[in-house]
Every structure is written in C-alpha cells, then in structure tokens.
Design a protein around this motif. Structure first.
Motif, short mmCIF file in Angstrom:
data_model
loop_
_atom_site.label_atom_id
_atom_site.label_comp_id
_atom_site.label_asym_id
_atom_site.label_seq_id
_atom_site.Cartn_x
_atom_site.Cartn_y
_atom_site.Cartn_z
N ARG A 135 68.29 8.51 68.45
CA ARG A 135 66.98 8.72 67.73
C ARG A 135 66.17 7.40 67.09
O ARG A 135 67.07 7.13 66.12
N HIS A 148 54.05 7.07 66.31
CA HIS A 148 55.15 7.29 67.17
C HIS A 148 55.52 8.69 67.60
O HIS A 148 55.64 8.95 68.80
N PHE A 149 55.79 9.45 66.73
CA PHE A 149 55.73 10.99 66.97
C PHE A 149 54.74 11.67 67.75
O PHE A 149 54.88 12.44 68.81
N LYS A 152 54.96 11.42 71.39
CA LYS A 152 56.15 12.03 72.20
C LYS A 152 55.60 13.38 72.81
O LYS A 152 54.92 13.94 71.96
N PHE A 155 56.39 16.32 70.50
CA PHE A 155 55.47 16.42 69.30
C PHE A 155 54.20 16.57 69.67
O PHE A 155 53.48 17.02 68.78
N LEU A 163 52.56 18.43 62.24
CA LEU A 163 53.14 17.04 62.40
C LEU A 163 53.09 16.34 61.15
O LEU A 163 54.02 15.54 60.64
N TYR A 166 55.74 17.28 58.63
CA TYR A 166 56.92 16.81 58.96
C TYR A 166 57.23 15.15 58.58
O TYR A 166 58.10 14.67 58.10
#
Length: 279
Positions: A135, A148-149, A152, A155, A163, A166
C-alpha cells in the motif's frame, strides 16, 4: 432522563476510529460512544497470532471508559467485529449485546486453510495481507493523499465527509511530506494473524451466555462475506441479521444508513428504545 448506555466501538483494520466520526455523530444522541483510536500500534499490545493481545488492548481501553460495573454494548467493523466477539467471550458478564459489521465468522475447512497457510508461511503472500504490504503510505501532503484516495474505486464510493475524516485522522505530516498513521506493516500482520478458531469462540460464547443477543449487519456486495460464507454467523446471530447496500466498507459508504440500521437492530435485540429502521 436516564443515562445513555455505553457503546464501545472497534474499528476495521487500517482505519483509525476517527474515520467513523459521522457514524458516531448519529449514534451519540442515544449512546455514550467510546472507541479505541488505533489497534496494533501500542507495544504493550503487539500483533501476534490469534490477536490475543489486541483483545487485551480492547479490554484495557474498555476498562478506561466504563463507569463502575455498567454493562456495555460491543460494536465493531471487520477486525473490530471479531475483537468484539472475542472480548464478549472472555468477559461475558459485562456485555449486554454484540453487533458485528461485516465480520463473518470463519469456520470449517476454510478456517483450516487459514491455519495451514500460517503454519507454512504463506499468509503474507495472499490478499489482503499482500495488498497491505504494497500500500502507498507516503504523500507530498494531506491534500495529495486525499486526491490519491479519491481516485481509487473503493474510496470513490465513500461518503465525502468520511473520506476527509479518514485523511484527517489517518494521515500525518512528516518532515518529507505526509504519511499513513496506521503503519502498513501492522495492517499486514493483523491480516496474517487472523484467528482460525472464531467458530469455536462463537460456540463458547453461546454455551457460556445462551441468551446474549448477537447481531450482524453485512454489505450486500461484501467480498469478505462471499468468501467466508454466513453459515456459522447465522448460527450465532439467529434472526438478528441485517444487510445494507454496499461493500465490506459500507459504514464508510453509507454512515447515516448504517447508524439507522444499527439503532433498529439494537432495538430489535432489546437493548435500545424502539426506533424506525433506515430506508
């Protein structure tokens, strides 16, 4: 007004408790919510095979927030659901109810496969442990991590506030930029050391406290549920099984609906005032 019951929540592997802030906000009018911040990172409670020390960490954290001998409702997501089940089996007198969020009980030949994989050293080479080891855990900044997340697919299905929460609780600034606070080697070791005796834990809990209500909420598209199956979980929870549209991480995708379903399930289990179920 009577005091709010204590709801002790344990997070999923890789996601510190702050990730669930939006879910907790929906529960707090009804419960006094307490949640360990981050399992597996305290050297006093290392990650070992079968998670014995993680259960000790849960018990330690619970003792810090429990007022006297008040009963507790144990709720957990994925890793946290298993820890809740194991904690209830070790300290059943303190527990009013247990709810596992997409934590299907492994049993039978599939549990034997896990045990064999650990014995021959293959557990680190298969998902999800192998994914955790690779990861990405370094970013130019928290904003870079958020970008980035968000790109995905997993996400991208999350609630936008969740999000951001997080990234806010799970990404920390470093001298060279930013990085994940939940170390990927810890996440991988947790996956590698999954207890292979959860079926026996569930049976022991049922023998010790036959009337203890145990519930389960699953995501309709959960790959984990498809892989493990639900036979042992159904034997454990009986009629107290619900589902929510979404994958394994449905509490992140639909926090408000998850809270509504959880409140309704607890009411049906006799440990909360009757509340309407979420649509």
């Amino acid at each position: 007004m009577p005091p709010r019951p204590l709801l002790f929540f344990s997070h999923a592997n890789g996601f510190p408790a702050g990730t669930y802030r939006k879910l907790f906000a929906q529960l707090e009018p009804h419960y006094r919510v307490a949640a360990p911040d981050c399992y597996g990172h305290d050297p006093l409670f290392p990650v070992t095979d079968g998670w014995r020390h993680l259960v000790r960490q849960a018990a330690h954290e619970l003792a810090l927030v429990r007022q006297g001998d008040e009963p507790v409702i144990l709720v957990g997501h994925s890793l946290g659901g298993f820890l809740s089940l194991m904690l209830a089996a070790s300290e059943p007198a303190a527990v009013r109810a247990v709810v596992m969020l997409d934590s299907p009980v492994l049993h039978g030949w599939k549990a034997g496969v896990i045990r064999a994989a650990k014995r021959v050293g293959l557990a680190a080479r298969v998902p999800p442990a192998s994914v955790a080891w690779r990861r990405r855990d370094r970013f130019a900044s928290p904003d870079d991590a958020l970008t980035h997340f968000a790109s995905k697919p997993v996400f991208a299905r999350w609630d936008a506030d969740v999000l951001r929460d997080y990234v806010g609780c799970g990404v920390c600034r470093r001298e060279d930029g930013a990085g994940l606070r939940f170390a990927r080697d810890v996440e991988a070791r947790i996956y590698q050391t999954l207890p292979h005796d959860l079926g026996r834990v569930a049976s022991r809990l049922r023998q010790r406290v036959p009337g203890l209500p145990v519930g389960f909420i699953r995501g309709t598209r959960s790959q984990e549920v498809r892989q493990v199956g639900l036979a042992a979980t159904r034997r454990l929870v009986g009629e107290h099984m619900r589902q929510i549209e979404g994958g394994h991480l449905f509490p992140m995708e639909r926090p408000a609906q998850t809270a509504g379903e959880l409140l309704g399930l607890l009411a049906a289990m006799g440990v909360a005032p009757s509340l309407p179920r979420a649509a």
